[in-house]
Design a protein around this motif. Structure first.
Motif, PDB file in Angstrom:
ATOM      1  N   GLY A  10       0.819  -1.212   0.000  1.00 46.23           N
ATOM      2  CA  GLY A  10       0.000   0.000   0.000  1.00 46.23           C
ATOM      3  C   GLY A  10       0.851   1.258   0.000  1.00 46.23           C
ATOM      4  N   LEU A  11       1.942   1.225   0.759  1.00 44.94           N
ATOM      5  CA  LEU A  11       2.848   2.374   0.774  1.00 44.94           C
ATOM      6  C   LEU A  11       3.501   2.575  -0.590  1.00 44.94           C
ATOM      7  CD1 LEU A  11       4.584   1.833   4.240  1.00 44.94           C
ATOM      8  CD2 LEU A  11       2.910   3.590   3.662  1.00 44.94           C
ATOM      9  N   ALA A  12       3.937   1.483  -1.204  1.00 46.14           N
ATOM     10  CA  ALA A  12       4.609   1.581  -2.500  1.00 46.14           C
ATOM     11  C   ALA A  12       3.672   2.100  -3.576  1.00 46.14           C
ATOM     12  CB  ALA A  12       5.177   0.216  -2.890  1.00 46.14           C
ATOM     13  N   LEU A  13       2.426   1.646  -3.563  1.00 45.05           N
ATOM     14  CA  LEU A  13       1.494   1.977  -4.642  1.00 45.05           C
ATOM     15  C   LEU A  13       0.751   3.283  -4.418  1.00 45.05           C
ATOM     16  CD1 LEU A  13       0.004  -1.571  -5.288  1.00 45.05           C
ATOM     17  CD2 LEU A  13       1.518  -0.284  -6.809  1.00 45.05           C
ATOM     18  N   VAL A 149       8.333  -2.524  -3.909  1.00 50.09           N
ATOM     19  CA  VAL A 149       8.561  -2.110  -5.293  1.00 50.09           C
ATOM     20  C   VAL A 149       9.289  -3.204  -6.066  1.00 50.09           C
ATOM     21  CG1 VAL A 149       9.864  -0.482  -6.723  1.00 50.09           C
ATOM     22  CG2 VAL A 149       8.497   0.348  -4.803  1.00 50.09           C
ATOM     23  N   TRP A 150      10.250  -3.836  -5.435  1.00 50.24           N
ATOM     24  CA  TRP A 150      10.998  -4.935  -6.078  1.00 50.24           C
ATOM     25  C   TRP A 150      10.057  -6.090  -6.433  1.00 50.24           C
ATOM     26  CZ3 TRP A 150      11.867  -9.898  -3.913  1.00 50.24           C
ATOM     27  CH2 TRP A 150      12.751 -10.703  -4.622  1.00 50.24           C
ATOM     28  N   ALA A 151       9.181  -6.468  -5.507  1.00 48.59           N
ATOM     29  CA  ALA A 151       8.260  -7.576  -5.757  1.00 48.59           C
ATOM     30  C   ALA A 151       7.276  -7.252  -6.877  1.00 48.59           C
ATOM     31  CB  ALA A 151       7.510  -7.930  -4.481  1.00 48.59           C
ATOM     32  N   ILE A 152       6.701  -6.060  -6.845  1.00 47.74           N
ATOM     33  CA  ILE A 152       5.741  -5.669  -7.885  1.00 47.74           C
ATOM     34  C   ILE A 152       6.434  -5.574  -9.235  1.00 47.74           C
ATOM     35  CG2 ILE A 152       4.202  -3.827  -8.640  1.00 47.74           C
ATOM     36  CD1 ILE A 152       3.731  -3.187  -5.665  1.00 47.74           C
ATOM     37  N   SER A 153       7.654  -5.071  -9.239  1.00 45.23           N
ATOM     38  CA  SER A 153       8.393  -4.955 -10.501  1.00 45.23           C
ATOM     39  C   SER A 153       8.713  -6.321 -11.084  1.00 45.23           C
ATOM     40  CB  SER A 153       9.683  -4.150 -10.284  1.00 45.23           C
ATOM     41  OG  SER A 153       9.391  -2.855  -9.807  1.00 45.23           O
ATOM     42  N   LEU A 154       9.010  -7.300 -10.222  1.00 43.34           N
ATOM     43  CA  LEU A 154       9.243  -8.662 -10.723  1.00 43.34           C
ATOM     44  C   LEU A 154       7.995  -9.225 -11.401  1.00 43.34           C
ATOM     45  CD1 LEU A 154      11.375 -10.449  -7.955  1.00 43.34           C
ATOM     46  CD2 LEU A 154      12.092  -9.743 -10.238  1.00 43.34           C
ATOM     47  N   VAL A 155       6.851  -8.973 -10.818  1.00 38.75           N
ATOM     48  CA  VAL A 155       5.600  -9.423 -11.440  1.00 38.75           C
ATOM     49  C   VAL A 155       5.401  -8.736 -12.792  1.00 38.75           C
ATOM     50  CG1 VAL A 155       3.087  -9.474 -11.200  1.00 38.75           C
ATOM     51  CG2 VAL A 155       4.543  -9.948  -9.227  1.00 38.75           C
ATOM     52  N   ALA A 156       5.697  -7.439 -12.860  1.00 42.23           N
ATOM     53  CA  ALA A 156       5.558  -6.715 -14.128  1.00 42.23           C
ATOM     54  C   ALA A 156       6.502  -7.270 -15.181  1.00 42.23           C
ATOM     55  CB  ALA A 156       5.823  -5.232 -13.893  1.00 42.23           C
ATOM     56  N   VAL A 157       7.727  -7.581 -14.786  1.00 38.59           N
ATOM     57  CA  VAL A 157       8.680  -8.172 -15.732  1.00 38.59           C
ATOM     58  C   VAL A 157       8.171  -9.515 -16.238  1.00 38.59           C
ATOM     59  CG1 VAL A 157      10.986  -9.184 -15.910  1.00 38.59           C
ATOM     60  CG2 VAL A 157      10.692  -6.952 -14.835  1.00 38.59           C
TER      61      VAL A 157
END
Length: 405
Positions: A10-13, A149-157
């Motif tokens: 929630g903080l990241a997004l 942010v790292w976890a969400i970015s991995l999903v996006a990749v």
């Protein structure tokens, strides 16, 4: 438990914020003429803007060639080019907002590239944008936000290009680990600099306190004794009374002058300071005369050349003599005081006073002795005190000359 796991996302997004950018070094900030609306040119931001323009122009040009036969897609061309470039332009000021923008524009960019069949031809531009933004996030955001942010970015990749997921995940992780390491090092440097600054402030506060104690204690002691003695000595004679009051006024003005000098480190609104040189042994005769006026029988003995001493030694010697005489005035009024100064490899000071001719004041808190000892220690010297037989008091100080300035 679940709330603790979900909160970083929630903080990241949505709710998290990045820390302010650290101050630039002088090499990265160049002054500009005063006529311009901004005073400095930030070379890092200029480089980001140039790179953002290169990415925008490259993506726009390539997509324009792909959509030449379908002009209805031109608005999407600019949208995709913006998605690849705008986060880079924003990453220095608002790194977390830049990452959120890239994430929000990702679906539209992927859809457009999928329609044109050119997703893989733009992976290099996308990788440059993502890695720069992720580095800024890792440098400027806390650990929890960075991990989210790292976890969400991995999903996006994984959604964009599953074939190169491993290589992309490694590159992404390395960049974010490097950014986080930079953040930790900067934090350690700031903590160290803060600690050094605090020590400097405390040292300056102690110096001002010593100076104030010495100035106030000495001059007020002399003034108090003079105010008590002048009416008795005048015996009703107006001329002698006026002369005594004139002397008290002179001592008061001298005290005010020294206080202004001590507090000269505190600037006024226009930034000016008192540049009067600090008191040294050239004013020792004046100091002894004030003590004699207050009723002390002072005898001075000098040995060696006392001119040309380092400034720090002269100031400390003057303040030590001043404090010794002040103590004698308060605790042994009317006593005989022997002052001896010897210069060889160091400046050696001895001040001994006998018992007072009348009762003195009550013992103080000992700040004067502590201040004298601190002055000697700061110069690498020493100071010893002892009571003498018959009720006197003796102070011995050694102030090294080598290394003092």
């Amino acid at each position: 438990m679940i709330s603790a796991l979900v909160q970083p996302f929630g903080l990241a997004l949505f709710r998290g914020e990045a820390e302010p950018a650290p101050p630039r070094s002088r090499r990265m900030r160049r002054p500009l003429p005063e006529l311009l609306p901004f005073g400095h040119l930030d070379l890092v931001q200029v480089a980001d803007l140039l790179l953002a323009w290169v990415l925008f122009d490259t993506v726009r040009g390539n997509l324009t060639n792909l959509t030449a036969a379908t002009p209805q897609y031109m608005w999407l061309v600019y949208l995709v080019a913006t998605a690849f470039s705008l986060p880079v332009a924003l990453r220095d000021r608002w790194p977390l907002a830049a990452w959120r923008l890239a994430l929000a524009l990702l679906p539209a960019a992927l859809w457009m590239l999928h329609l044109l069949g050119g997703i893989r031809s733009f992976l290099a531009q996308g990788a440059v944008m993502c890695l720069l933004v992720l580095y800024s996030v890792a440098v400027r955001c806390g650990r929890r936000i960075t991990l989210a942010v790292w976890a969400i970015s991995l999903v996006a990749v994984w959604l964009v290009d599953r074939e190169s997921l491993v290589q992309s995940a490694v590159a992404l992780s390395v960049v974010m680990l490097f950014g986080y390491n930079v953040r930790v090092r900067r934090s350690a440097t700031r903590s160290r600099d803060t600690a050094v600054e605090e020590r400097s402030v405390l040292a300056e506060r102690a110096r001002i306190a010593r100076e104030l104690h010495d100035v106030v204690a000495h001059h007020l002691s002399v003034i108090a004794i003079q105010a008590e003695a002048v009416p008795l000595e005048a015996g009703g004679d107006p001329a002698r009374l006026e002369a005594g009051l004139t002397q008290i006024r002179g001592l008061s003005l001298e005290a005010i002058k020294e206080l202004r000098q001590v507090l000269g480190v505190l600037r006024d609104e226009e930034g000016r300071t008192d540049t009067t040189p600090p008191p040294g042994l050239d004013r020792m005769d004046e100091l002894m005369a004030n003590a004699r006026t207050a009723g002390l029988a002072v005898a001075v003995k000098r040995s060696g050349e006392l001119a040309g001493l380092p400034t720090a030694v002269e100031v400390s010697a003057y303040r030590i003599l001043q404090e010794c005489l002040s103590n004698a005035m308060r605790h042994a009024p009317g006593s005989a005081v022997a002052v001896e100064l010897v210069r060889d490899a160091a400046l050696r000071i001895r001040v001994a006073n006998g018992p007072g001719s009348r009762p003195g004041g009550a013992p103080g808190a000992g700040h004067g002795l502590l201040g004298m000892r601190e002055r000697a220690t700061l110069l690498g010297g020493s100071l010893e005190t002892s009571r003498m037989e018959g009720g006197g008091f003796e102070v011995r100080a050694i102030l090294p000359l080598e290394g003092a300035s």
